[in-house]
Design an enzyme around this catalytic site. Structure first.
Site, PDB file in Angstrom:
ATOM      1  N   GLU A 171       0.838  -1.194   0.000  1.00  0.00           N
ATOM      2  CA  GLU A 171       0.000   0.000   0.000  1.00  0.00           C
ATOM      3  C   GLU A 171       0.876   1.248   0.000  1.00  0.00           C
ATOM      4  OE1 GLU A 171      -2.499   2.996   0.171  1.00  0.00           O
ATOM      5  OE2 GLU A 171      -3.213   0.941  -0.177  1.00  0.00           O
TER       6      GLU A 171
ATOM      7  N   TYR B 251     -28.816   5.921   4.005  1.00  0.00           N
ATOM      8  CA  TYR B 251     -28.955   4.722   4.831  1.00  0.00           C
ATOM      9  C   TYR B 251     -28.059   4.852   6.054  1.00  0.00           C
ATOM     10  CZ  TYR B 251     -24.922   3.344   1.898  1.00  0.00           C
ATOM     11  OH  TYR B 251     -23.728   3.312   1.203  1.00  0.00           O
TER      12      TYR B 251
ATOM     13  N   ASP C 118     -11.882  -1.680  -8.866  1.00  0.00           N
ATOM     14  CA  ASP C 118     -11.967  -0.436  -9.630  1.00  0.00           C
ATOM     15  C   ASP C 118     -10.835  -0.291 -10.635  1.00  0.00           C
ATOM     16  OD1 ASP C 118     -14.278   0.343  -8.409  1.00  0.00           O
ATOM     17  OD2 ASP C 118     -13.374   1.884  -7.143  1.00  0.00           O
TER      18      ASP C 118
END
Length: 399
Positions: free
Chosen positions: A33, A213, A291
Site C-alpha cells: 500500500e 442509509y 476499480d
C-alpha cells in the site's frame, strides 16, 4: 499451487478481501500500500448477499454483524411527496431467499475488519509501486525508496487511477457522465424528528436522486446526493462541497431529504466519470481487480461487492493447478463479462433515476410497481445468487 507468491498492490476493500481469499487457498500473499496508514475515503458501502457470502466463508460473519447495519428494505420513492415506487424487503426475507444477509457499513469500518483479519506482517505500508518487470516465471516489483520484491503473480487492486492498469494497457480517458455527487454523514440523533426507517432509501426526481442509509451501528446516516451538471474537471472523493449548494439543488424535495442536508456539518463533492469496459484485465502473470479494471457508477451499489467477488474467483483460479498465466486468463474469462454487465446496468440507472416528470417517468413507475425492474428478487437473482468462489462462465449462477 499452494505457496504461490502473490503480490497485491493496494490495501483497499478489494485488495484486502482478495488477500484473505488467496490466503484461504494457501497462497503466500503480500499486500503493498502506497499510503503510510490504512484508510478509506468515502462513507457508506453496501455489502449485498453475493459479497457477504464470501466474507462469511472467510470467517467474518461476527465482525460484519458488529459493524454493519441490516436494513429492513430498499425503499425507492418519489422525489417530492415521498410516495413509494418500490419497496423490496432486505432483512430476513432476503436472507431466506439468497442465504446470506445484506449489510450497510461505513467504508472505514469494513476496511478495519478486513485489515484485522490479514496477518499484520503481510501488509506493507508506504510502498509506492514505481514499476514492474515480468520475467519467464516471476514478476519483479520496484518501489520508491524500498527494496524490490519478486512474486509469481502481481494483482493490481490499486483503484480507479491504477498504476498497474496504466503500465499494462496505457492511460485511460474517462468520460464525465454529467453528474456530480454530494456525500456526507449526519449523526443520527440530529434526525430523530424525521422518523427515518432503517432502510436504504432512494428518492428519484428530475435530473437528480438522493440515497440515504444508516451505518456504524445506526449512529450515523450516510447520504449521497447526485445532481446533473454540464462540466467538471477533477475526479476526486475529497473535494469539499458547499452544503448551501446541495440544499439549493434539492429545494422542494421531500422533507426528509431537506432535513438530512440541513443537519450535515460538511459535505464533499466529486464528479462521476464513466469508463468503457476493458477488453482484457490480464497479461502474462499480471492482472487487475476491482476499480482498477471495472470502475462503475454507484447506481447499482455493487462496486465493492464486485471487487470482493473478483478476489474469490481469482483465488479459485489460482488454486486450480494451472500455470499462473493460464489461471489469470481463466479468471478474466469468468469475471469480465459479469463485471461489464454490472457496469452497463449501473450506467443505465442514471437515466432511469433521473427521468423528468411525464410519460416516461409514469411508465417507469408502473414497471416498478409491477416488479418488472431492478431490485425485485427475481430480477436481481443473477446478482445475489452468484457464488464467486464457484463461478460459471456467463457470470450467473450455477443451477
Amino acid at each position: 499451487m499452494r505457496g504461490l507468491r502473490v503480490g497485491v498492490i493496494g490495501a483497499g476493500i478489494g485488495g484486502l478481501s482478495a488477500a484473505l481469499s488467496l490466503l484461504a487457498v494457501g497462497c503466500d500473499v503480500q499486500v503493498y500500500e502506497r499510503s503510510a496508514a490504512l484508510g478509506e475515503v468515502g462513507a457508506g458501502v453496501q455489502v449485498s448477499p453475493n459479497a457477504s457470502r464470501i466474507l462469511h466463508h472467510l470467517g467474518l460473519a461476527g465482525e460484519l454483524a458488529r459493524v454493519g447495519v441490516r436494513p429492513l428494505a430498499l425503499h425507492q420513492r418519489r422525489w417530492d411527496d415521498g410516495r413509494t415506487l418500490l419497496r423490496t424487503p432486505l432483512g430476513e426475507p432476503l436472507e431466506d431467499r439468497f442465504g446470506f444477509p445484506h449489510y450497510q457499513a461505513h467504508r472505514a469500518d469494513l476496511l478495519a475488519v478486513l485489515a484485522a483479519a490479514v496477518p499484520a506482517e503481510r501488509i506493507h505500508l508506504g510502498h509506492r509501486l514505481t514499476g514492474f518487470q515480468e520475467n519467464r516465471d516471476r514478476v519483479r516489483l520496484r518501489f520508491a525508496g524500498r527494496d524490490d520484491a519478486e512474486v509469481d503473480v502481481l494483482v493490481g487492486a490499486d483503484g480507479i487511477h491504477s498504476d498497474v492498469r496504466e503500465a499494462l494497457f496505457g492511460p485511460e480517458r474517462p468520460r464525465f457522465t454529467g453528474c456530480i455527487a454530494y456525500r456526507g454523514l449526519v449523526p443520527a440523533e440530529r434526525l430523530c424528528h424525521l422518523d427515518i426507517e432503517v432502510t436504504a432509501q432512494v428518492f428519484m426526481g428530475p435530473g437528480r436522486h438522493f440515497v440515504n442509509y444508516y451505518v456504524s451501528g445506526k449512529r450515523l446516516m450516510n447520504f449521497v446526493a447526485i445532481v446533473e451538471q454540464d462540466s467538471w474537471a477533477r475526479e476526486s472523493w475529497t473535494d469539499r462541497g458547499e452544503v448551501a449548494d446541495a440544499l439549493t439543488a434539492f429545494a422542494g424535495w421531500h422533507p426528509q431529504v431537506q432535513g438530512m442536508l440541513s443537519a450535515v456539518d460538511e459535505t464533499f463533492v466529486w464528479a462521476l466519470f464513466d469508463r468503457p469496459p476493458l477488453a482484457h484485465w490480464s497479461r502474462g502473470r499480471v492482472t487487475l481487480l476491482g476499480d482498477a479494471c471495472h470502475a462503475m457508477l454507484p447506481f447499482m451499489a455493487q462496486g465493492a461487492a464486485q471487487a470482493i467477488e473478483d478476489g474469490a474467483t481469482l483465488a479459485t483460479c489460482l488454486a486450480g493447478g494451472a500455470e499462473p498465466p493460464a489461471a489469470l486468463r481463466e479468471y478474466e474469462r469468468l469475471r469480465l463479462p459479469r463485471a461489464s454487465r454490472m457496469q452497463a446496468l449501473s450506467s443505465a440507472n442514471k437515466t432511469r433515476f433521473h427521468l423528468p416528470d411525464g410519460p416516461e417517468q409514469q411508465a417507469r413507475d408502473e414497471a416498478m410497481a409491477a416488479g418488472a425492474t431492478d431490485w425485485s428478487y427475481d430480477v436481481v437473482a443473477w446478482i445475489y445468487d452468484h457464488d464467486a468462489a464457484n463461478p460459471v462462465p456467463d457470470g450467473g449462477t450455477p443451477r
